[in-house]
Design an enzyme around this catalytic site. Sequence first.
Site, PDB file in Angstrom:
ATOM      1  N   ILE A  20       0.821  -1.210   0.000  1.00 47.88           N
ATOM      2  CA  ILE A  20       0.000   0.000   0.000  1.00 47.88           C
ATOM      3  C   ILE A  20       0.860   1.268   0.000  1.00 47.88           C
ATOM      4  CG2 ILE A  20      -2.027  -1.071   1.028  1.00 47.88           C
ATOM      5  CD1 ILE A  20      -1.152  -0.009   3.744  1.00 47.88           C
ATOM      6  N   GLY A  21       2.162   1.100  -0.254  1.00 51.47           N
ATOM      7  CA  GLY A  21       3.005   2.272  -0.442  1.00 51.47           C
ATOM      8  C   GLY A  21       3.756   2.743   0.778  1.00 51.47           C
ATOM      9  N   GLY A  22       4.012   1.861   1.749  1.00 49.85           N
ATOM     10  CA  GLY A  22       4.713   2.275   2.954  1.00 49.85           C
ATOM     11  C   GLY A  22       6.072   2.886   2.671  1.00 49.85           C
ATOM     12  N   ASP A  41       4.170  -4.814  -7.497  1.00 50.56           N
ATOM     13  CA  ASP A  41       3.610  -5.740  -6.512  1.00 50.56           C
ATOM     14  C   ASP A  41       2.588  -6.635  -7.197  1.00 50.56           C
ATOM     15  OD1 ASP A  41       2.211  -6.850  -4.071  1.00 50.56           O
ATOM     16  OD2 ASP A  41       3.576  -5.463  -3.100  1.00 50.56           O
ATOM     17  N   ILE A  71       7.699  -9.242 -10.571  1.00 53.97           N
ATOM     18  CA  ILE A  71       9.075  -8.831 -10.329  1.00 53.97           C
ATOM     19  C   ILE A  71      10.075  -9.872 -10.829  1.00 53.97           C
ATOM     20  CG2 ILE A  71      10.747  -8.389  -8.486  1.00 53.97           C
ATOM     21  CD1 ILE A  71       8.462  -7.037  -6.933  1.00 53.97           C
ATOM     22  N   SER A  90      10.670  -4.104   0.079  1.00 54.22           N
ATOM     23  CA  SER A  90      10.111  -4.740   1.269  1.00 54.22           C
ATOM     24  C   SER A  90       9.583  -6.107   0.860  1.00 54.22           C
ATOM     25  CB  SER A  90       8.990  -3.872   1.863  1.00 54.22           C
ATOM     26  OG  SER A  90       8.494  -4.445   3.049  1.00 54.22           O
ATOM     27  N   CYS A  93       7.888 -11.535   3.820  1.00 53.56           N
ATOM     28  CA  CYS A  93       8.577 -11.931   5.051  1.00 53.56           C
ATOM     29  C   CYS A  93       8.377 -13.402   5.391  1.00 53.56           C
ATOM     30  CB  CYS A  93       8.091 -11.066   6.210  1.00 53.56           C
ATOM     31  SG  CYS A  93       6.328 -11.275   6.594  1.00 53.56           S
ATOM     32  N   SER A 366       2.409  -4.293   6.148  1.00 54.71           N
ATOM     33  CA  SER A 366       3.138  -3.086   5.794  1.00 54.71           C
ATOM     34  C   SER A 366       4.257  -2.803   6.796  1.00 54.71           C
ATOM     35  CB  SER A 366       2.162  -1.911   5.701  1.00 54.71           C
ATOM     36  OG  SER A 366       2.768  -0.813   5.088  1.00 54.71           O
TER      37      SER A 366
END
Length: 391
Positions: A20-22, A41, A71, A90, A93, A366
């Site tokens: 969401i653009g963090g 993304d 990507i 980012s 994870c 995020s």
Amino acid sequence: MAKVVQERRPIRALEFFSGIGGLHYGFHLSGVLGEVVSSFDVNTVGNEVYRHNFNKDPNNVSILFSQFTSIDTLSAKDIDRYQANCWLMSPPCQPYTRGGKMLDDQDPRAKALLHLIDILPKLSQPPEYIFLENVLNFETSRSRIILLTQLDSLSYTVHECLLSPLQFGIANDRLRYYLMARRRSAGPSADPTTKYSERAMVHTRWPFEGEEVSYEPVELARVLEQGVDEMEEFRVPEKDLLKSFDFRFDIVRQTDRRTSAFTKAYGSRHFYKAGSILQTKQIDVTSYDFTNPSTLIPLGLRFFTPLEVARLHAFPVPPFGAQPDPPSEPEQPAEPRSFRQPTSPPYLEFPPTVTTIQRHRLLGNSLNCWVVGELLRCVLFKMKSEEVNEW
């Protein structure tokens, strides 16, 4: 070893795993001259939110690509077209979290990051700056070693850290790994003793050098929405509480100055280990009997709203309620700042089509924008002109 002064060009950043653009918001908060020229993304809901707030499509489908491009299929030629001198990343994870299988570089979700690492030396001009955020445990991963080895081969100066927003004066304990890499101008070093990967240091204090700063977070009351406590949508359902025998979750009150990390599961019936729960009644009760869940029902437990979580993650949101006091301005541009809730556009706002559960999930995936902004400002983009070690 000589030192040269290098004038900074405006930053042209690519944002990978943009969500969401963090990272984009953190880039704005850093105050650096430049722009995020494109983002990438695969999350369609996250891309919808990103488009809503930044008025640009992640993956830049309409300009460069005739179809959706992930990507891990980008070529060096695709990336070269952007003439970017900075990468913000980012990556997922899950390959590194304790709750997962910790497959590391063998996890399919690590494929895109490994592809970007592999493509670095194939670019006509590798980025001058690289920033990466991930979870605790990334610092012990094979993926990190692969990344550091590549950065060494391309003569990057690297800084790593494990930091929590609490250290920046934010009432959220979200310990995360950060890497900042800046390319030296003299090219690869022939001296193996200069390899960062062989003498790596992961900092755990802020700032990394000099006197450690200590900011007291504001009370949670300063981030709470009005009129939410009685809303059915945000109450922890009684039936879920009664099923939670001996599950110890984090209960906080509006006078507290800390919350635990919010995950993508927050707001669901799996509320334990997903983030803090707010106590709205019987505030004098501070001891909890988790072996008798029925005693928790009178406490008026509720979830934090997405807007409240967004504030705890330092996303810029429209002002509401009492605002934190303005920070004292640092004497030098690159000195740490005390936290001030960002309230200037572009705001994080969710399209009405995005449900509350989806909003919590996106926020849980995020990062903290203020921490990113400070690390960019004080470490990666330290000065308008900088001294670079030439080896």
